[in-house]
Design a protein around this motif. Structure first.
Motif, mmCIF file in Angstrom:
data_model
loop_
_atom_site.group_PDB
_atom_site.id
_atom_site.type_symbol
_atom_site.label_atom_id
_atom_site.label_comp_id
_atom_site.label_asym_id
_atom_site.label_seq_id
_atom_site.Cartn_x
_atom_site.Cartn_y
_atom_site.Cartn_z
ATOM 1 N N ILE A 240 -4.743 -16.402 0.529
ATOM 2 C CA ILE A 240 -4.407 -15.605 1.711
ATOM 3 C C ILE A 240 -2.923 -15.754 2.039
ATOM 4 O O ILE A 240 -2.219 -14.767 2.287
ATOM 5 N N VAL A 241 -2.435 -16.989 2.046
ATOM 6 C CA VAL A 241 -1.023 -17.228 2.363
ATOM 7 C C VAL A 241 -0.121 -16.562 1.332
ATOM 8 O O VAL A 241 0.906 -15.958 1.690
ATOM 9 N N ASP A 242 -0.481 -16.637 0.085
ATOM 10 C CA ASP A 242 0.316 -15.988 -0.957
ATOM 11 C C ASP A 242 0.354 -14.469 -0.744
ATOM 12 O O ASP A 242 1.409 -13.833 -0.909
ATOM 13 N N PHE A 243 -0.785 -13.894 -0.385
ATOM 14 C CA PHE A 243 -0.854 -12.454 -0.129
ATOM 15 C C PHE A 243 -0.003 -12.081 1.090
ATOM 16 O O PHE A 243 0.770 -11.114 1.054
ATOM 17 N N GLU A 244 -0.096 -12.861 2.143
ATOM 18 C CA GLU A 244 0.683 -12.563 3.349
ATOM 19 C C GLU A 244 2.171 -12.764 3.115
ATOM 20 O O GLU A 244 3.000 -12.069 3.722
ATOM 21 N N THR A 245 2.529 -13.699 2.231
ATOM 22 C CA THR A 245 3.948 -13.881 1.898
ATOM 23 C C THR A 245 4.501 -12.621 1.256
ATOM 24 O O THR A 245 5.647 -12.212 1.517
ATOM 25 N N LYS A 246 3.703 -11.975 0.425
ATOM 26 C CA LYS A 246 4.123 -10.709 -0.190
ATOM 27 C C LYS A 246 4.230 -9.608 0.863
ATOM 28 O O LYS A 246 5.148 -8.776 0.813
ATOM 29 N N ILE A 247 3.306 -9.597 1.825
ATOM 30 C CA ILE A 247 3.393 -8.624 2.923
ATOM 31 C C ILE A 247 4.669 -8.869 3.728
ATOM 32 O O ILE A 247 5.380 -7.928 4.106
ATOM 33 N N ALA A 248 4.969 -10.139 3.985
ATOM 34 C CA ALA A 248 6.185 -10.480 4.738
ATOM 35 C C ALA A 248 7.423 -9.959 4.016
ATOM 36 O O ALA A 248 8.343 -9.402 4.646
ATOM 37 N N ASP A 249 7.458 -10.120 2.717
ATOM 38 C CA ASP A 249 8.602 -9.663 1.934
ATOM 39 C C ASP A 249 8.724 -8.137 1.984
ATOM 40 O O ASP A 249 9.831 -7.589 1.924
ATOM 41 N N ALA A 250 7.590 -7.438 2.096
ATOM 42 C CA ALA A 250 7.599 -5.970 2.159
ATOM 43 C C ALA A 250 7.939 -5.452 3.551
ATOM 44 O O ALA A 250 8.347 -4.293 3.706
ATOM 45 N N SER A 251 7.789 -6.303 4.570
ATOM 46 C CA SER A 251 7.902 -5.855 5.966
ATOM 47 C C SER A 251 9.346 -5.692 6.410
ATOM 48 O O SER A 251 10.246 -6.391 5.932
ATOM 49 N N TRP A 252 9.538 -4.779 7.341
ATOM 50 C CA TRP A 252 10.855 -4.611 7.956
ATOM 51 C C TRP A 252 11.141 -5.796 8.877
ATOM 52 O O TRP A 252 10.238 -6.447 9.413
#
Length: 691
Positions: A240-252
């Motif tokens: 989950i944390v790894d997935f959210e880290t990728k979301i964070a990188d994609a986020s403005w």
């Protein structure tokens, strides 16, 4: 609704349950809070604080005003005031928030004497901890089972839509708000989401403290999965944390996400699906209950493209696990205490630095207000907001608006044709004072004294449906975004309104018996602050009709931006924690509103004197009392973790920097004999003047 809020208590609010605020003994009381039976002497009314409305005992006169005005005005208070164990910070807002909740508790407990009272039933359901423990996780299993039962990504949009209705976060957020370029219409709006921590920086920034927090977040998710009886919790939490880290990188970033121009991206659902392929956004929108939606507003288009790609490539199990832990955290206050304590341990203690969870009755008050806000509000204003206070506040608002109107004419950097439009916008304002002029009908919400979790879930669904059902209807111009019990204020760009709930219209912000200078420096500057938001770096993009449009000349924009740059650099230089600076661009709107609001309030104060000199009171001049009144409302002590979180995420600067905005105001210098060489001193050409 697009709002910019005045800074308040930082909360971790989940599923309608606000976070932790409660008093413990402090070395020196911040405010002499009124009792319900106290009566002022009719012949000589006394202010509630000090001799003229300001707590002089809280000053530290060993500090030169020109070195640190905030500390000069508030230093002794800061040294002698402990942060209560169940608060992440403590100051004037929290003092009034405590009072507001005590009063609301009284009203709720009176209602509880009536077995038919929905208010009493809601509160009782939250307080029945024995029943909550006895039921365990069973009441939540139908929703958890719906998540676990998903066997294909084709069903993910409908599941995410159900989560939105339930008040559970997903990688995309969807709601109904005004169309910024057609402000007489509602539109379905979407924005990036999907993070369990407050900001992308918690996942991505190379910082030892944030790395420690991320590790604790991983431990928290592991604990949640273990409490839910899920196997392989540690490995699933890491995924989950790894997935959210990728979301964070994609986020403005938050700076880009507060830009009204960048975030206005209107497109059809077909265009959105083409821009972010592989995710059925039309099914998501339908699942929310929205009907006949063709166009949507997308706040961060590039993030949507990337996040849709991440969802396509992520294992289905990870997506389900993320939704499961987000659900368990969102509803933790309504589940057995093990979930509640675990949720508070991370979101309250790790992120906010708060060592102790508040008493349950306080959270019960917040839950009851969150569920039946307008029903409780009606009782509150009947008892605690006298017509005289509303009338006095109405007059103050008129005086501040008039001062702003005069001030526009003095601007040397704005073209005459733009000034005409600025005057027209000011004339279109709707001030809302105290409480709404109509109340929302809550009778359709089912309340069951024996079903806390059901009350919470039904409330979230009820509120979400209320929001979605605005589509295609005339604007709810009567609607408020806060209850009267809220110690806050806001500006709504689309509605061209400023809103001041009843609870902020009390000392130290406003006291009818205080010296006018203190009131103008307190609530007057707050009024000016919210008024000025409509002319800050984002609010100024909206015209008299609340429409996002270009109504300035090119030269106006250039002159305005040069002043914004100077103010941003001033705030970038502040370092409240070692290695952590105020973000001048993130806090720009609030800093502009502080500067302009205080300037306008000072003009309004001088006008109120009618050409006569201000009296000297207790050895202070009128200007001194005005600026002390401003500094007093920003008294606040922070826990380090809370201040760290604010510096990363809060569009408001910390209290010390807000108090010291006075360094840009010419009248402050002679008022306190501020001289070159002192730390806050700015030459006249360095002082930022905008509105």
């Amino acid at each position: 609704m697009k709002t910019l809020l005045l800074s308040l208590v930082a909360t971790t609010a989940l599923a309608g349950c606000a976070a932790n605020t409660a008093p413990v003994e402090t070395a020196a009381p911040a405010v002499e809070t009124p009792t319900e039976t106290a009566a002022a002497t009719p012949a000589m009314p006394k202010p509630q604080i000090g001799t003229f409305g300001f707590d002089k005992a809280g000053m530290d006169e060993s500090v030169l005003p020109g070195d640190n005005f905030y500390s000069f005005a508030n230093g002794t208070w800061a040294k002698n005031t402990a942060i209560p164990a169940d608060k992440s910070n403590y100051g004037m807002f929290t003092v009034l928030d405590d009072l507001s909740r005590e009063r609301t508790r009284t009203l709720i407990e009176e209602q509880s004497k009536d077995s038919n009272s929905r208010i009493g039933q809601t509160f009782a359901s939250f307080m029945d901890t024995a029943s909550i423990e006895a039921k365990g996780l069973a009441p939540f299993q139908p929703w958890l089972g719906q998540i676990k039962g998903l066997n294909s990504k084709a069903g993910l949009p409908a599941l995410y839509a159900a989560a939105m209705r339930n008040g559970v976060g997903t990688p995309f957020a969807g709601y109904v708000g005004q169309d910024d370029k057609q402000p007489d219409q509602y539109i379905f709006s979407m924005s990036q989401s999907g993070l369990g921590m407050p900001d992308r920086d918690y996942y991505l920034k190379n910082d030892a403290k944030l790395a420690e927090t991320k590790a604790k977040y991983l431990a928290h998710l592991t604990n949640v999965l273990n409490l839910a009886g899920e196997p392989n919790a540690a490995a699933r939490a890491k995924a989950i944390v790894d997935f959210e880290t990728k979301i964070a990188d994609a986020s403005w970033t938050r700076v880009d996400s507060r830009d009204a121009t960048k975030t206005y991206n209107k497109m059809s659902l077909a265009q959105l699906s083409k821009m972010a392929p592989g995710f059925d956004f039309a099914a998501l929108v339908r699942g929310t209950g929205a009907q006949n939606v063709s166009d949507v507003l997308v706040a961060q288009p590039s993030a949507f493209t990337k996040i849709a790609g991440l969802i396509r490539s992520a294992p289905l199990g990870v997506l389900k696990d993320q939704l499961m832990v987000r659900s368990l955290d969102a509803y933790a206050p309504f589940l057995p205490s093990a979930f509640d304590k675990e949720q508070f341990s991370f979101y309250g203690t790790t992120l906010g630095g708060t060592p102790q969870q508040e008493e349950r009755w306080k959270r019960g008050v917040d839950f009851t207000v969150g569920v039946l806000g307008d029903d409780v509000s009606q009782l509150y204003v009947q008892r605690y907001f006298p017509p005289e206070t509303k009338a006095a506040a109405d007059q103050l608002v008129k005086n501040v608006i008039a001062a702003m109107d005069r001030r526009i004419d003095t601007l040397q950097w704005m073209a005459p044709e733009t000034k005409v439009k600025a005057h027209a916008k000011l004339a279109a304002f709707t001030p809302k004072i105290g409480y709404p002029d109509r109340w929302r009908d809550m009778s359709g919400l089912q309340i069951d004294r024996s079903d806390l979790l059901g009350n919470a879930m039904r409330s979230n669904n009820f509120d979400y449906a209320y929001n979605i059902n605005k589509l295609g209807k005339p604007l709810y111009k009567w609607e408020w975004g806060m209850t009267p019990m809220t110690v806050n204020a806001y500006a709504n760009f689309g509605m061209v309104e400023i809103v001041f709930p009843a609870a902020i219209l009390q000392p130290p912000f406003f006291d009818p018996n205080a010296d006018p200078a203190v009131n103008y420096g307190g609530i007057g500057a707050v009024i000016g602050h919210e008024l000025s938001h409509h002319f800050d770096d984002q609010g100024a993009k909206y015209d008299r009709d609340g429409r996002l449009t270009d109504w300035w000349t090119t030269a106006d924009v250039a002159a305005f931006n040069s002043r914004l740059d100077a103010l941003g650099k001033q705030y970038d230089a502040y370092e409240p924690l070692p290695g952590m600076h105020v973000q001048g661009k993130l806090t720009m709107g609030e800093n502009v509103a502080d500067l302009a609001g205080l300037s306008v309030a000072h003009d309004a104060y001088l006008a109120s004197l009618g050409g006569q000199p201000a009296p000297t009171i207790d050895g202070t001049t009128g200007d001194q009392r005005f600026y002390l009144g401003w500094a007093q409302v920003w008294r606040r002590n922070y826990r380090e973790a809370n201040l760290r979180q604010r510096l990363l995420t809060d569009p408001h600067s910390p209290s010390e920097q807000r108090g010291n905005i006075v360094r840009n105001m010419d009248p402050w210098y002679p008022a306190f004999n501020v001289q070159p060489g002192q730390k806050l001193y700015l030459t006249p050409t360095q002082r930022v003047r905008i509105w």
